[in-house]
Design a protein around this motif. Structure first.
Motif, PDB file in Angstrom:
ATOM      1  N   LEU A 240     -17.973  -3.407  -5.009  1.00 48.74           N
ATOM      2  CA  LEU A 240     -17.022  -3.609  -3.921  1.00 48.74           C
ATOM      3  C   LEU A 240     -15.970  -4.593  -4.421  1.00 48.74           C
ATOM      4  CD1 LEU A 240     -19.510  -4.086  -0.939  1.00 48.74           C
ATOM      5  CD2 LEU A 240     -17.831  -2.240  -1.095  1.00 48.74           C
ATOM      6  N   PHE A 241     -14.757  -4.101  -4.654  1.00 45.89           N
ATOM      7  CA  PHE A 241     -13.698  -4.943  -5.187  1.00 45.89           C
ATOM      8  C   PHE A 241     -12.698  -5.311  -4.091  1.00 45.89           C
ATOM      9  CE2 PHE A 241     -15.156  -2.601  -8.953  1.00 45.89           C
ATOM     10  CZ  PHE A 241     -15.335  -3.641  -9.851  1.00 45.89           C
ATOM     11  N   ASP A 242     -12.737  -6.563  -3.667  1.00 40.24           N
ATOM     12  CA  ASP A 242     -11.742  -7.096  -2.733  1.00 40.24           C
ATOM     13  C   ASP A 242     -11.568  -6.226  -1.495  1.00 40.24           C
ATOM     14  OD1 ASP A 242     -10.613  -9.525  -4.144  1.00 40.24           O
ATOM     15  OD2 ASP A 242     -10.340  -8.018  -5.699  1.00 40.24           O
ATOM     16  N   CYS A 243     -12.662  -5.734  -0.944  1.00 39.22           N
ATOM     17  CA  CYS A 243     -12.536  -4.836   0.209  1.00 39.22           C
ATOM     18  C   CYS A 243     -13.565  -5.073   1.309  1.00 39.22           C
ATOM     19  CB  CYS A 243     -12.590  -3.384  -0.237  1.00 39.22           C
ATOM     20  SG  CYS A 243     -14.142  -2.888  -1.016  1.00 39.22           S
ATOM     21  N   LEU A 244     -14.672  -5.742   1.043  1.00 35.61           N
ATOM     22  CA  LEU A 244     -15.698  -5.907   2.078  1.00 35.61           C
ATOM     23  C   LEU A 244     -15.125  -6.600   3.312  1.00 35.61           C
ATOM     24  CD1 LEU A 244     -18.781  -5.535   2.718  1.00 35.61           C
ATOM     25  CD2 LEU A 244     -19.039  -7.938   2.061  1.00 35.61           C
ATOM     26  N   HIS A 245     -14.292  -7.623   3.095  1.00 31.71           N
ATOM     27  CA  HIS A 245     -13.742  -8.384   4.215  1.00 31.71           C
ATOM     28  C   HIS A 245     -12.754  -7.569   5.043  1.00 31.71           C
ATOM     29  CE1 HIS A 245     -10.857  -9.007   0.912  1.00 31.71           C
ATOM     30  NE2 HIS A 245      -9.954  -9.028   1.868  1.00 31.71           N
ATOM     31  N   ASP A 246     -12.234  -6.445   4.474  1.00 32.24           N
ATOM     32  CA  ASP A 246     -11.316  -5.586   5.212  1.00 32.24           C
ATOM     33  C   ASP A 246     -12.050  -4.645   6.167  1.00 32.24           C
ATOM     34  OD1 ASP A 246      -8.841  -6.401   3.961  1.00 32.24           O
ATOM     35  OD2 ASP A 246      -9.468  -5.322   2.182  1.00 32.24           O
ATOM     36  N   MET A 247     -13.348  -4.528   6.025  1.00 31.60           N
ATOM     37  CA  MET A 247     -14.104  -3.524   6.768  1.00 31.60           C
ATOM     38  C   MET A 247     -14.433  -4.003   8.179  1.00 31.60           C
ATOM     39  SD  MET A 247     -16.613  -2.242   3.715  1.00 31.60           S
ATOM     40  CE  MET A 247     -15.932  -1.698   2.136  1.00 31.60           C
ATOM     41  N   GLY A 248     -14.419  -3.076   9.115  1.00 22.57           N
ATOM     42  CA  GLY A 248     -14.763  -3.423  10.489  1.00 22.57           C
ATOM     43  C   GLY A 248     -16.218  -3.808  10.632  1.00 22.57           C
ATOM     44  N   ASP A 249     -17.086  -3.133   9.881  1.00 21.90           N
ATOM     45  CA  ASP A 249     -18.521  -3.396   9.946  1.00 21.90           C
ATOM     46  C   ASP A 249     -19.055  -3.640   8.535  1.00 21.90           C
ATOM     47  OD1 ASP A 249     -21.182  -3.579  10.598  1.00 21.90           O
ATOM     48  OD2 ASP A 249     -21.443  -1.449  11.066  1.00 21.90           O
ATOM     49  N   PRO A 250     -18.788  -4.797   7.964  1.00 25.07           N
ATOM     50  CA  PRO A 250     -19.261  -5.058   6.597  1.00 25.07           C
ATOM     51  C   PRO A 250     -20.778  -5.051   6.477  1.00 25.07           C
ATOM     52  CG  PRO A 250     -18.355  -7.056   7.592  1.00 25.07           C
ATOM     53  CD  PRO A 250     -18.024  -5.933   8.511  1.00 25.07           C
ATOM     54  N   VAL A 251     -21.491  -5.431   7.535  1.00 19.26           N
ATOM     55  CA  VAL A 251     -22.958  -5.385   7.487  1.00 19.26           C
ATOM     56  C   VAL A 251     -23.425  -3.939   7.393  1.00 19.26           C
ATOM     57  CG1 VAL A 251     -25.080  -5.900   8.735  1.00 19.26           C
ATOM     58  CG2 VAL A 251     -23.211  -7.556   8.745  1.00 19.26           C
ATOM     59  N   GLY A 252     -22.843  -3.061   8.222  1.00 22.55           N
ATOM     60  CA  GLY A 252     -23.208  -1.652   8.175  1.00 22.55           C
ATOM     61  C   GLY A 252     -22.882  -1.023   6.833  1.00 22.55           C
ATOM     62  N   ALA A 253     -21.733  -1.392   6.262  1.00 18.22           N
ATOM     63  CA  ALA A 253     -21.359  -0.866   4.953  1.00 18.22           C
ATOM     64  C   ALA A 253     -22.334  -1.336   3.887  1.00 18.22           C
ATOM     65  CB  ALA A 253     -19.942  -1.303   4.607  1.00 18.22           C
ATOM     66  N   ALA A 254     -22.686  -2.612   3.903  1.00 18.17           N
ATOM     67  CA  ALA A 254     -23.627  -3.147   2.920  1.00 18.17           C
ATOM     68  C   ALA A 254     -25.018  -2.530   3.102  1.00 18.17           C
ATOM     69  CB  ALA A 254     -23.706  -4.662   3.032  1.00 18.17           C
TER      70      ALA A 254
ATOM     71  N   ALA B 149      -9.107  -3.082  13.464  1.00 18.22           N
ATOM     72  CA  ALA B 149      -8.727  -1.716  13.806  1.00 18.22           C
ATOM     73  C   ALA B 149      -9.896  -0.741  13.685  1.00 18.22           C
ATOM     74  CB  ALA B 149      -7.584  -1.252  12.907  1.00 18.22           C
ATOM     75  N   GLN B 150     -11.037  -1.203  13.172  1.00 19.01           N
ATOM     76  CA  GLN B 150     -12.184  -0.334  12.917  1.00 19.01           C
ATOM     77  C   GLN B 150     -13.331  -0.631  13.888  1.00 19.01           C
ATOM     78  OE1 GLN B 150     -13.114  -0.343   8.548  1.00 19.01           O
ATOM     79  NE2 GLN B 150     -11.290  -1.635   8.428  1.00 19.01           N
ATOM     80  N   PRO B 151     -14.268   0.307  14.023  1.00 15.51           N
ATOM     81  CA  PRO B 151     -15.442   0.041  14.859  1.00 15.51           C
ATOM     82  C   PRO B 151     -16.142  -1.245  14.453  1.00 15.51           C
ATOM     83  CG  PRO B 151     -15.367   2.363  14.255  1.00 15.51           C
ATOM     84  CD  PRO B 151     -14.278   1.683  13.464  1.00 15.51           C
ATOM     85  N   VAL B 152     -16.656  -1.959  15.395  1.00 18.21           N
ATOM     86  CA  VAL B 152     -17.297  -3.275  15.309  1.00 18.21           C
ATOM     87  C   VAL B 152     -16.230  -4.361  15.215  1.00 18.21           C
ATOM     88  CG1 VAL B 152     -18.906  -4.804  14.088  1.00 18.21           C
ATOM     89  CG2 VAL B 152     -19.389  -2.348  14.237  1.00 18.21           C
ATOM     90  N   GLY B 153     -15.296  -4.246  14.274  1.00 14.24           N
ATOM     91  CA  GLY B 153     -14.182  -5.193  14.179  1.00 14.24           C
ATOM     92  C   GLY B 153     -14.638  -6.626  13.987  1.00 14.24           C
ATOM     93  N   LEU B 154     -15.480  -6.852  12.974  1.00 19.60           N
ATOM     94  CA  LEU B 154     -16.021  -8.192  12.752  1.00 19.60           C
ATOM     95  C   LEU B 154     -14.943  -9.208  12.407  1.00 19.60           C
ATOM     96  CD1 LEU B 154     -18.654  -9.867  12.556  1.00 19.60           C
ATOM     97  CD2 LEU B 154     -18.711  -9.297  10.123  1.00 19.60           C
ATOM     98  N   GLY B 155     -13.902  -8.783  11.689  1.00 19.64           N
ATOM     99  CA  GLY B 155     -12.838  -9.710  11.323  1.00 19.64           C
ATOM    100  C   GLY B 155     -13.316 -10.817  10.403  1.00 19.64           C
ATOM    101  N   LEU B 156     -13.996 -10.435   9.331  1.00 24.57           N
ATOM    102  CA  LEU B 156     -14.578 -11.417   8.419  1.00 24.57           C
ATOM    103  C   LEU B 156     -13.515 -12.313   7.793  1.00 24.57           C
ATOM    104  CD1 LEU B 156     -17.316 -12.271   7.192  1.00 24.57           C
ATOM    105  CD2 LEU B 156     -16.928 -10.585   5.388  1.00 24.57           C
ATOM    106  N   GLY B 157     -12.375 -11.757   7.454  1.00 21.80           N
ATOM    107  CA  GLY B 157     -11.301 -12.550   6.861  1.00 21.80           C
ATOM    108  C   GLY B 157     -11.454 -12.695   5.358  1.00 21.80           C
ATOM    109  N   ALA B 158     -10.332 -12.930   4.683  1.00 23.26           N
ATOM    110  CA  ALA B 158     -10.312 -12.962   3.219  1.00 23.26           C
ATOM    111  C   ALA B 158     -10.780 -14.278   2.631  1.00 23.26           C
ATOM    112  CB  ALA B 158      -8.902 -12.657   2.716  1.00 23.26           C
ATOM    113  N   GLN B 159     -11.129 -15.254   3.461  1.00 24.72           N
ATOM    114  CA  GLN B 159     -11.610 -16.540   2.957  1.00 24.72           C
ATOM    115  C   GLN B 159     -12.975 -16.867   3.547  1.00 24.72           C
ATOM    116  OE1 GLN B 159      -9.262 -19.103   0.708  1.00 24.72           O
ATOM    117  NE2 GLN B 159      -9.731 -16.983   0.191  1.00 24.72           N
TER     118      GLN B 159
END
Length: 353
Positions: free
Chosen positions: A246-260, A309-319
């Motif tokens: 995962l290159f510089d993209c997990l934080h962009d995902m609405g549901d990073p937990v689901g993706a992981a 903009a995605q389902p769950v919309g966690l908004g993890l942020g880039a930092q």
């Protein structure tokens, strides 16, 4: 009435004026990159405005004004006797040499896209709604690729993968790799070129990026071992991957937990997840620096809106920082997470089940 500290006021006015100059100069850096002005100056020695204009097919009057701005900012050196301008080798490494690990012109391309999207972003601030990656000015896609690719080229196969436990030996012997959120495919093609016995699959939810990635694989002569598919990070097909990246993209995902969690299920029993994220500390106080400022800027304009903009919309942020990222991975079922490398721009984590 609030008492104004005159010294502090003057200091901040100076800072704000410097930032104002940097903001408008950012536009000119983007123009210099787009029009090939920096590339034409690199290694050419002192050039007059007319000489540079002739080399680039541009108008001398515009070029001179651009050069004056660049000289005022220290990006080029002015030689008064001949009224000529020179791009030093150090500046060329940052502005003209795309194979340089410190090349940054792509960042200005991505920033220009954010200015273009001002109205949509202002509306999102008012409504709290998301603003999807695919809705941005197209310069965002190429700008982000050009921003991160120099680091990937410099560190990915030379330092990051070797830092993972036992992974490089697998790749040299022949392994199955997935690059999730592959974008334009730069990272996938780099790995495929370095490990000719392995096979690679790139997945991204943005169709035009997938098409561009396929073209990149053909250009890199690795298309016979690389496939690209349009798929979300929590729904891509395939199992038994020895390595998922995962290159510089997990934080962009609405549901990073689901993706992981989906990635964990797609890994081979002894497989590895390599997570590359923007460099950050665990608290705001650790990120109050120029790199943190830049990444919080991109996070505000691009990353957080994309997640919302995605389902769950966690908004993890880039930092998010390593501790928060480890929490996300642990929630997804990874039991072992460790930091294996760090650069001024990137944080690299290894995760295993």
């Amino acid at each position: 009435m609030t008492t104004i500290d005159q010294h502090r006021l003057e200091q901040f006015v100076g800072q704000a004026v410097s930032d104002m100059a940097a903001a408008v100069s950012g536009l000119l850096v983007h123009l210099g990159d787009r029009l090939g002005l920096y590339r034409a100056m690199a290694g050419a020695g002192p050039l007059t405005a007319r000489e540079l204009a002739q080399r680039t097919g541009t108008a001398p009057r515009y070029v001179r004004e651009w050069l004056c701005n660049q000289a005022a900012g220290g990006y080029v050196v002015h030689h008064p006797l001949r009224d000529a301008f020179e791009l030093p080798a150090e500046q060329a490494a940052v502005l003209a040499r795309e194979d340089s690990p410190v090349f940054l012109a792509g960042a200005y391309e991505a920033i220009a896209s954010c200015y273009s999207d001002h109205e949509q972003l202002a509306e999102a601030f008012g409504t709290g709604a998301g603003f999807g990656w695919e809705q941005h000015d197209e310069r965002l896609f190429s700008g982000v690729r050009r921003l991160f690719h120099p680091s990937y080229a410099a560190y990915l196969t030379g330092e990051w993968i070797p830092a993972l436990d036992g992974v490089e030996a697998k790749l040299k012997g022949g392994a199955s790799v997935a690059d999730v959120g592959c974008g334009l495919g730069g990272s996938t093609v780099l790995m495929a070129a370095a490990y000719p016995r392995s096979t690679f699959a790139g997945f991204d939810c943005h169709g035009p990026s997938v098409e561009a990635a396929r073209a990149a694989a053909v250009a890199g002569a690795v298309h016979h071992r690389v496939r690209f598919e349009e798929a979300a990070a929590d729904a891509f097909a395939g199992t038994g991957f020895d390595l998922v990246c995962l290159f510089d993209c997990l934080h962009d995902m609405g549901d990073p937990v689901g993706a992981a969690r989906h990635i964990r299920a797609a890994l081979a029993p002894d497989g590895t997840l390599m997570l590359v994220e923007p460099a950050a500390g665990d608290g705001l106080e650790h990120n109050l620096n120029p790199v943190g400022r830049a990444f919080y800027g991109f996070s505000t304009a691009v990353c957080t809106p994309a997640s919302l903009a995605q389902p769950v919309g966690l908004g993890l942020g880039a930092q998010a920082g390593p501790a928060r990222l480890a929490e996300v991975l642990a929630e997804a079922g990874f039991s072992r997470v460790r930091e294996v490398a760090r650069t001024p721009f990137h944080l690299i984590l290894e995760a295993r089940c």
